[in-house]
Every structure is written in C-alpha cells, then in structure tokens.
Write a protein that holds these residues in place. Structure first.
Motif, mmCIF file in Angstrom:
data_model
loop_
_atom_site.group_PDB
_atom_site.id
_atom_site.type_symbol
_atom_site.label_atom_id
_atom_site.label_comp_id
_atom_site.label_asym_id
_atom_site.label_seq_id
_atom_site.Cartn_x
_atom_site.Cartn_y
_atom_site.Cartn_z
ATOM 1 N N GLN A 184 0.861 -1.180 0.000
ATOM 2 C CA GLN A 184 0.000 0.000 0.000
ATOM 3 C C GLN A 184 0.897 1.231 0.000
ATOM 4 N N ARG B 33 -9.395 9.960 9.211
ATOM 5 C CA ARG B 33 -10.467 10.159 10.179
ATOM 6 C C ARG B 33 -10.317 11.558 10.783
ATOM 7 N N ASN C 151 -5.693 1.097 2.673
ATOM 8 C CA ASN C 151 -7.092 0.662 2.793
ATOM 9 C C ASN C 151 -7.796 1.346 3.950
ATOM 10 N N GLY C 152 -9.013 1.773 3.707
ATOM 11 C CA GLY C 152 -9.835 2.286 4.795
ATOM 12 C C GLY C 152 -9.279 3.530 5.447
ATOM 13 N N PHE C 153 -8.585 4.372 4.666
ATOM 14 C CA PHE C 153 -7.940 5.549 5.259
ATOM 15 C C PHE C 153 -8.939 6.495 5.929
ATOM 16 N N ASN C 154 -10.185 6.511 5.454
ATOM 17 C CA ASN C 154 -11.164 7.422 6.060
ATOM 18 C C ASN C 154 -11.572 6.994 7.470
ATOM 19 N N GLY C 155 -11.251 5.758 7.828
ATOM 20 C CA GLY C 155 -11.580 5.299 9.170
ATOM 21 C C GLY C 155 -10.373 5.235 10.087
ATOM 22 N N LEU C 156 -9.210 5.597 9.561
ATOM 23 C CA LEU C 156 -7.987 5.517 10.360
ATOM 24 C C LEU C 156 -7.629 6.880 10.952
ATOM 25 N N GLU D 268 -2.669 5.956 13.575
ATOM 26 C CA GLU D 268 -2.617 4.623 12.969
ATOM 27 C C GLU D 268 -1.845 4.654 11.660
ATOM 28 N N MET E 98 1.687 2.759 10.552
ATOM 29 C CA MET E 98 1.881 1.968 9.332
ATOM 30 C C MET E 98 3.163 2.390 8.616
ATOM 31 N N GLN F 233 4.908 -0.645 6.641
ATOM 32 C CA GLN F 233 3.800 -1.219 5.885
ATOM 33 C C GLN F 233 3.438 -0.333 4.698
ATOM 34 N N PRO G 51 -8.374 -2.072 8.778
ATOM 35 C CA PRO G 51 -8.585 -2.671 7.460
ATOM 36 C C PRO G 51 -7.414 -3.522 6.986
ATOM 37 N N ASN H 79 -13.893 -2.091 4.461
ATOM 38 C CA ASN H 79 -13.203 -1.149 5.337
ATOM 39 C C ASN H 79 -14.204 -0.670 6.372
ATOM 40 N N LEU I 116 -14.677 0.889 9.242
ATOM 41 C CA LEU I 116 -14.948 2.210 9.809
ATOM 42 C C LEU I 116 -14.835 3.309 8.763
ATOM 43 N N ALA I 117 -14.492 2.969 7.513
ATOM 44 C CA ALA I 117 -14.311 4.000 6.493
ATOM 45 C C ALA I 117 -15.453 4.012 5.492
#
Lengths: 433, 316
Positions: A193, A200, A255-260, A264, A268, A273, B151, B170, B172-173
């Motif tokens: 990645q 977030r 992945n899922g950056f809007n929730g991180l 976090e 990474m 990572q 994720p 994902n 929470l996203a």
C-alpha cells in the motif's frame, strides 16, 4: 407553615455555605502579591509524561527567568492538549485566564480576541523581538493588523518516504505528480500500500488537497478563496480536488484511510507497511533523534518537497504554519511582568528548542552554530529558502467553516462528493459568515 | 452453635429497634425540619448538577454565542435552525436505529439469561465472562475495536482474507456500513449489564412454580415462554426503557472510534451536539440541539412507558 419556612431557611443556608467554599479557593491566591512577590500564572500543554523534553526546557527557562528577575515567580500549570483547550475555554468564561498561556493561530484566536481576552502584543514585538520571527509566523496571530500571540513553533509539511522500500523495488523518489502516480502503481503491483493516510482526522487529507491546490493554482489561490477575494470554484482548486480523487481511484492511499486516525497511519509508515507519508516537521524526532524508534528505520527515512503537478508549481512553496504561541491575558493584574516573561520565553525557547526538544521554533535559527541531525539542517535550509508558507486551511478558517472543510475533505476522499460539490460546499459555508 | 448466636444477636437488635427505634423513627419522620435535613443534600446536588444545567442549556439555546465572548439573544432561531437542519435529523435517525438495535438485542440477552439461570454447567463462569466488557472503560473498548476493525492488520479482516475474501470491507471507512460496525461493540459493551438484570430477575422466580409446571408436563421452552417470561415482564419493560434512552443519548464509543465520520455517516445526536459546541464554537446552537435531544428523549420515554406498562402486580 413553620415547616416550610425552616425548609427555605435551611436550603438557603446550605447554598450560601457552598458558595462560600467555592469562592475561598480563588480568594487566597492573590494574597502573595501583597508581600512584594509578583506571581505570574503560566499554563502550558506539554506534560512531563508525554512531552518530557519540552517540559524540561520550559522548566529551565522558568528557572533562568526567576533567577534574573528577583521578586517574580512563575506559577505553573500543565495540562495535556485537549484538556488544555477545554480548561482555557472554561477559564475564559469566568474571566480567570492565566497571565501567560498558549494559544493557536488565526481561527482559534478569534473568539478570544473578540471577547477582549488577549492583550495586543505589538509593543513587545517592536521592543524586544523585532526581526526575530520567520516572516509570516507572527502574522498568523494577527487580527485586523494587531498581533495577539508570540509563535513558538513552526512546522512545514513534507512528503517523507522510506528509502529502503523504494530501493527494494528499484524505484526512485518522484519529483512530479506523474512520477508519483507511476510509483503508486508500481507499489500496488507489488502488493504494497503506497501512502499512509489517516483521514479520520481529516486535516491530514486537507494537507494533500492544499498542496495540490498550491502547485496547480500558485501560492495565493487558496488563501484568496478563504479570505473571500477569490473563490473555491476557481478552476485550479476544482482541479486540485479532482486530482485528490484521481489518487484515491489509483489506490494511492492505504485501505480504509477514512476510518484511520493519523496515529494509525503513522504507525503503518513507521512499521514499514507503507512507504510514503505526508506530515509536518513535528514528526522529525521520530526520523532522527528518537531512541525508541529503531535506528535502521530512522536511517532509511528521507523526505522530499511535494512534487510539481502537470509541470507546474514551485517546490519551495510550503504548506505549514506556526503551532502554539504565547498570549498575555488582557485582564492580567501583572501585565508588564507577564509580557516580559512571554518575550523572555520566546527568545530562550528559540535558542534551545531545536537542540533540546527537536522543535523548530518560529524564531530564526542559525543552523550552522548548532549540533543537529542532517535532516534538521536540511529542513531548516528549506525554511530559509521558502518562497511561501500557506497556513493550514482548517486553522485559517473560522471554526464553523473549518468543520465544513474537514467534513467535505472526508467526503471528497471517500468519493461521496464530486470536485464541483466540494467547491460548492465551501462557497456555501463561507458565504454564510 | 455459631448460627444460633447469630440469630440471637439479630433478634436482639430487632427487638431494640422495635422498642425504641421505631418510635424514634416515627418522631423523626413527623418533624418537617428533619425531613428537610435528610432531603436537602441530595436535592441540592441534583439541582446543581442536573436541573440547573438543563435549564441553562435551554436558555443558552436562545443565544448566538461562541462560548467565550458576549451572548446575543436571538429568540428561537437556533431551535428553528435545528428543526430544519438535515444533519441533525440524519444524526437523529442514526440514534433511533441504535435504539431499535439495542431493543432487539434485548431478546438475545434474555435468551442467554434464561439458559444461564437454568442450572447448566459453568453458568457461573459464563456469567462472569459476559460481565467483563462492563468492567472496561468505553475508551479502552473503543481502542480494542479500532484494532479489530483495522482494514489492513485487524483480526477481523485478517480472518476474512484467510477464508478467501479478497477485499474485505473497510469497516470504519465505508459510509454504508460504519454505523453497523459501531453498533456491534456498543451492544457487546452493554450485554453483561442486561444479562445481569435478567439473571437476577429470573433467580427471583420461586422454584416451586417451575417445579409445578414441570410436573404438569411443560417443556423447557414452554416454561421459559409461558412461566418465566410473563413473571419478569416488569423487569423487561424497564430494560426496554433503559436501552432506548441510553441509545438516544449515546456518545462515547462513537466519539472515540469515528468522531461521527466519515462525513457524518456515524454521527448521532449527542456527538453532533458536541461537534457544534466544541469544534465549531457554536455554543448557542449546540445547546439548542442538546435541548431538542432532551425533548425527544422525554417524548420517546413517555411513549415507551405507556406501551410497556403492566397493570397487574405480580406477587408470588
């Protein structure tokens, strides 16, 4: 009838005693000034637990100041960041601000200045700190031409990358946006990645948007859109938003950056990572001096200025801005001493901050005279050659609009909004002010 | 021997209490001053900590106020804006969804409690395990589930990938699922609480009733639905109110895990109120939203109480 009366008397007596105990706390504190001692209350947000080095430097400066100024003592209170913000707000409503405290620039200042809580500091700058600050830093604490804060920190944002990972896959650090896209594709093909992003918190994504806007539209387009002499519907700004979505569609971000959270994303990057991470200089200790980060990782990290986009843009133009600064309370009973202390603190901090705490101060630093890691010297060089520093958008905006900006950033990165809708959301929010 | 002594002491103190204590007690309770003395501290605390702030927030809602500077009276403008604010109603919808899911999940807790209360092996240990989430602070639970939902390295997606799902969500996203992803830890957090309440209520049912049913040939399922459930009806209706009110004003996990994001997809009424007051510096509007939240919660509570009210008193 008699019972009711006693009830009233009783409850009022209880209320009175409560009030009395509440008042006695604040009453006793002013007593010290009578004995010839002047007490300056100072509140800062670097607790020993989480910011040991900052905390120690502050204590040294206070000790020096007290030694040089007979009869003045500094009464210290330390809180962590979020608690500090809450307490400052509460104290301000009761007219009980510390004599000297910490504030953030621009939007954060506004309500306090509007409520006449912070003292103008132009006289201090003129007398004691003229030409001391990096251009553009003290200005961030000014409203209508009057300065209300003395900046302590200066941060600029760079794209940090993991050289070891680039070498492993035979890639080179990108100098243009087009090369960045190629690198992104190459990492994705290898199953890595490419870019760590914790959106977030949303200000993190805002950094990407701001840099793209700066490269495409020049240093002023975004500033003008915010101060209303321009517009977010400017083609360059819409294009910048479109580029953000191009990066998202290419899977540039983790992945899922809007929730991180940013923390976090940082972990990474630091656990190798993800090879790239856009962040400000407050993270420099992690890549240079912080002993708890493996030496191998620190050696492999390098930074680059944000690439040019479509062949345009000045790589010496930065996104960044001052972090915290000092204010002096307008209502302070020891305003002169408070101002002296603030000026003293800024000067001493400027001399010690980089070397001892790894913080780049807002005052000018002579890098050659200091023993610093190479990355610090390079970044300080960049700062000296900077053509422009654009203040973080969410700091520039009023708190209300900043919230709209941050929400829209999340929506833009999440492909929930088109670049045109993104522009319109900002226009709507700004026109309401 | 020991037991006898115990009873003796118990009997002695009871008789003293009967002879002197009750008389004194009556005397105390007939004196209004004494009544006031007993009530005053609690009344004072409740007023200072609950009622006065309630009234104040309603009052602040009438102001244009950034929380720091001067207040300007603007009448009902904040309340009118609140009623027309689509973001507020989105967050209200999310809160109501949470209330619905919390209420539905009560059925699961009830089933678990019935099983636990029916003398199965290890019931004691299981009961303690269910209670563990209640002992953790909300922030710790939030951090734990943030890790679970990560994720890339989270245990959930690692598992999904290991069973062959290539692009696990994902959690929470993704705006489409984030709300439900957060509901799970919230329900998990309170499971122990409700199971404890149900368990206690079930243990209160006299063994003789169940014995009688069994002799009459009732199956365990029939005993659960025809005997136990009707007998703890009152407790169930209380837990429904608790679950709904608790959901409507829910804040902590959501604030820590997503802060209402992405772009409001997991915003609930309380987190929206917080955001307005403390992030946007719109204290007046935030207070108005808080007051609307109070009104909504009161109306819903009244309706729920009316619907679940039981007239007959159960006496064993």
């Amino acid at each position: 009838m008699g019972g009711k009366k006693t009830l009233t008397v009783l409850s009022s007596a209880l209320a009175a005693s409560l009030l009395l105990t509440a008042c006695s706390g604040s009453g006793s504190e002013d007593a010290s000034s009578a004995s010839g001692e002047t007490e300056v209350k100072f509140m800062h947000l670097w607790p020993e637990g989480s910011s040991k080095k900052h905390y120690d430097v502050v204590n040294e400066i206070i000790a020096d100041f007290e030694a040089e100024n007979e009869g003045v003592t500094i009464d210290l209170e330390v809180l962590s960041n979020e608690q500090y913000k809450d307490k400052l707000r509460v104290l301000s409503t009761s007219g009980d601000l510390p004599d000297v405290g910490m504030t953030w620039a621009a939007g954060f200042l506004e309500p306090y200045v509007g409520g006449n809580m912070f003292a103008p500091l132009d006289d201090v700058i003129e007398e004691e700190l003229s030409d001391a600050f990096v251009p553009g830093t003290a200005e961030a604490y000014a409203l209508d031409g009057t300065t209300y804060g003395l900046p302590l920190e200066l941060n600029i944002v760079s794209l940090y990358y993991n050289n070891a990972m680039f070498e492993e896959y035979g890639l080179e650090a990108p100098e243009t946006y087009e090369e960045l896209l190629e690198v992104v594709d190459a990492f994705n093909e290898e199953g890595v990645q490419p870019i760590a992003l914790g959106n977030r918190d949303a200000w993190t994504g805002s950094l990407w948007y701001m840099y793209l806007a700066d490269r495409l539209g020049g240093a002023d387009t975004l500033n003008k859109a915010i101060d209303r002499s321009g517009s977010f519907e400017d083609p360059a700004l819409v294009e910048a938003a479109a580029k953000v979505q191009e990066l998202v569609d290419r899977d540039a971000f983790v992945n899922g950056f809007n929730g991180l959270a940013d923390e976090e994303a940082k972990s990474m990057f630091m656990s190798e990572q993800a090879p790239m991470y856009l962040i400000a200089t407050w993270d420099l200790p992690n890549y240079t001096t912080n002993e708890s980060v493996p030496q191998e990782f620190r050696d492999s990290v390098d930074y680059m200025n944000f690439p040019t986009v479509d062949g345009e843009g000045d790589t010496q133009s930065f996104v960044g801005g001052p972090g915290v600064g000092l204010f002096v309370a307008e209502e302070s009973e020891v305003k002169e001493e408070a101002k002296d202390f603030a000026a003293y603190f800024v000067k001493a901090w400027g001399e010690q901050a980089v070397e001892k705490a790894g913080v780049i101060p807002a005052t000018k630093v002579d890098a050659a005279s200091l023993d610093l890691p190479q990355m610090y010297i390079d970044i300080l060089d960049e700062l000296n050659n900077a053509s422009n520093i654009t203040l973080f958008a969410d700091v520039q905006m009023s708190p209300d609009t900043a919230q709209v900006h941050l929400d829209s950033i999340q929506a833009l990165f999440g492909n929930e909004m088109t670049p045109e809708e993104f522009a319109k959301a900002h226009e709507d929010a700004l026109s309401k002010e | 021997m020991k037991r006898k002594g115990h009873i003796l002491i118990g009997g002695l103190s009871l008789s003293i209490f009967q002879n002197m204590g009750l008389n004194a007690m009556n005397k105390v309770m007939s004196n209004k001053l004494h009544i006031a003395l007993y009530i005053a501290p609690a009344l004072l605390l409740v007023s200072v900590l609950v009622f006065i702030p309630l009234i104040l927030s309603g009052y602040y809602g009438l102001m244009d106020w950034d929380g720091i500077g001067a207040k300007t009276f603007i009448g009902l403008e904040n309340y009118i804006n609140g009623i027309q604010d689509s973001k507020f109603w989105d967050s209200a919808l999310h809160s109501f969804l949470l209330a619905v899911f919390s209420t539905l999940s009560l059925a699961i807790y009830l089933a678990v409690s019935i099983i636990l209360a029916s003398k199965i092996k290890g019931a004691d240990l299981l009961r303690k395990i269910y209670l563990i989430p209640m002992l953790l602070s909300s922030v710790a639970i939030a951090q734990l589930w943030i890790k679970v939902y990560n994720p890339s390295s989270g245990i959930l997606n690692t598992f999904l990938r290991s069973i062959g799902i290539e692009n696990p969500p994902n959690w929470l996203a993704d705006p489409a699922i984030v709300l439900f992803a957060i509901f799970i830890p919230i329900l998990w957090q309170y499971a122990g609480f409700y199971i404890l309440i149900y368990y206690a209520a079930l243990k209160n049912i006299p063994e003789s009733l169940i014995e009688a049913a069994r002799i009459d040939g009732a199956t365990p399922f029939q005993i659960a639905t025809r005997i136990k459930l009707p007998l703890i009806k009152e407790v169930v209706s209380v837990t429904i109110v608790l679950a709904i009110v608790g959901s409507l004003k829910y804040f902590d996990l959501i604030y820590v895990m997503t802060a209402g994001g992405p772009n409001g997809a997991s915003e609930v009424m309380a987190s929206y109120m917080y955001k307005l007051a403390f992030n946007s510096y719109n204290f007046g509007y935030g207070s108005a939203i808080g007051f609307l939240l109070l009104i909504i919660t009161m109306i819903v509570t009244a309706i729920v109480r009316k619907v679940t009210a039981t007239k007959e008193r159960i006496e064993y």
